[in-house]
Design an enzyme around this catalytic site. Sequence first.
Site, short mmCIF file in Angstrom:
data_model
loop_
_atom_site.label_atom_id
_atom_site.label_comp_id
_atom_site.label_asym_id
_atom_site.label_seq_id
_atom_site.Cartn_x
_atom_site.Cartn_y
_atom_site.Cartn_z
N GLY A 13 41.86 45.34 35.92
CA GLY A 13 42.33 44.91 34.60
C GLY A 13 41.74 45.77 33.49
O GLY A 13 40.95 46.69 33.74
N GLY A 39 46.41 43.11 36.87
CA GLY A 39 45.68 44.39 36.89
C GLY A 39 46.60 45.50 37.36
O GLY A 39 47.67 45.24 37.92
N ASP A 59 43.51 38.70 47.16
CA ASP A 59 43.51 37.56 46.24
C ASP A 59 42.25 36.74 46.49
O ASP A 59 42.07 36.19 47.58
CB ASP A 59 44.76 36.71 46.51
CG ASP A 59 44.88 35.55 45.54
OD1 ASP A 59 43.95 35.32 44.74
OD2 ASP A 59 45.93 34.87 45.57
N LYS A 93 43.96 28.60 39.43
CA LYS A 93 43.38 28.80 40.76
C LYS A 93 42.27 29.85 40.75
O LYS A 93 41.24 29.67 41.39
CB LYS A 93 44.47 29.21 41.75
CG LYS A 93 45.32 28.03 42.19
CD LYS A 93 46.22 28.40 43.35
CE LYS A 93 46.97 27.17 43.82
NZ LYS A 93 48.00 27.50 44.81
N TYR A 147 44.39 28.39 30.81
CA TYR A 147 43.34 29.41 30.68
C TYR A 147 42.04 28.78 30.20
O TYR A 147 40.98 28.97 30.80
CB TYR A 147 43.82 30.49 29.71
CG TYR A 147 42.89 31.67 29.58
CD1 TYR A 147 42.61 32.50 30.66
CD2 TYR A 147 42.29 31.98 28.36
CE1 TYR A 147 41.77 33.60 30.54
CE2 TYR A 147 41.46 33.09 28.22
CZ TYR A 147 41.20 33.89 29.31
OH TYR A 147 40.37 34.98 29.19
N LYS A 151 38.61 28.53 32.43
CA LYS A 151 37.37 29.24 32.07
C LYS A 151 36.22 28.26 31.84
O LYS A 151 35.07 28.56 32.18
CB LYS A 151 37.61 30.10 30.82
CG LYS A 151 38.44 31.34 31.10
CD LYS A 151 37.69 32.32 31.98
CE LYS A 151 38.41 33.63 32.16
NZ LYS A 151 37.68 34.56 33.03
N THR A 177 39.15 41.49 22.37
CA THR A 177 38.74 42.87 22.62
C THR A 177 39.98 43.74 22.75
O THR A 177 41.02 43.27 23.23
CB THR A 177 37.89 42.93 23.91
OG1 THR A 177 36.84 41.98 23.80
CG2 THR A 177 37.29 44.30 24.12
#
Length: 319
Positions: A13, A39, A59, A93, A147, A151, A177
Amino acid sequence: MNQQRALITGGAGFLGSHLCDALLGEGWRVIVVDNLLTGRRSNLAHLRHDSRFELVEKDICEPFDIGHVDYVFHFASPASPVDYTVHGIPTLKVGSLGTFHALDVAHQYGAKYLVSSTSECYGDPLEHPQKETYWGNVNSIGPRSVYDEAKRFSEAVTMAYHRYHKVDTRIARIFNTYGPRMQLNDGRVVPNFMKQALCGEDLTVYGDGSQTRSFCYVSDEIDGFVRLAKSSEHLPVNIGNPNEFTILECAEHVLKVTGSKSKISYEPLPQDDPKQRRPDITKAQQLLGWEPKIDLETGLRMSLDYFRTALAEETAVKR
Ligand code: UDP
């Protein structure tokens, strides 16, 4: 010469591939494990003849073992709002199962571990700027929750492995970023505006453009990760640039840097779009002696060639 082995999950990525370059530069051997969902091989193409580098297409939501490693950098996850909306369940996941598996590797080999977390842990923050001690304001069932909650869970698993299994862990909370290797079409504000400006299309500002973000150039961000990796801090550390801009100001910077005559058009604000984001980096300054050096305009100029080339390649493929 340091011949220790580092694993980077998600190393194909945007951020993972820059980290890969930095670690190779410090003499590490690097194994990237990536399923290439978001990625890209092209981010690592310059390393294909480097014998200290290996890309394993896998994966990490399945258990995996690539042999002994000394450091695990867990970076695997879709990260742009468009990517994690399209890939909502894989995002959940990889943040959950994938984090267990990355930590299992660290635990098995006694490796150090650093996870890329996010300012999304703060959600639509009610405290400003955001300190690491702020617990956040996240909608657990909204469109961004795939997301944000992945996280947050990933941070929880990391702290649990630290507490229960004594894994030597670190948590970097990353703020917006930007820089070379961002995907032109990942939907984030900088690639969107750069592409639109370079094509002479309207810059699409969502809402009235008064929402704020604080943009960190990629080399500053990577420097922060490397310093954190060498530290022994287990609790989260904000790694981001505290210079805050409205999205309208960001659009103006892109127009200036590209010299584009594009106009601005306004589109609806996505649901749960955070109104403000700015890291308090006192902890990183004191602990790591780190602070970003590159301001937004300079960073955009440093990214311009990359975006021009990426656009030319995309246009050539379409022909
Ligand atoms: N945004 C925008 N126009 C775009 C893309 C994004 O105005 O073409 C806004 C978006 O609504 C958000 C900010 O820019 O307020 C940053 O969005 P991005 O997707 O880059 O990252 P986020 O910080 O929301 O995860």
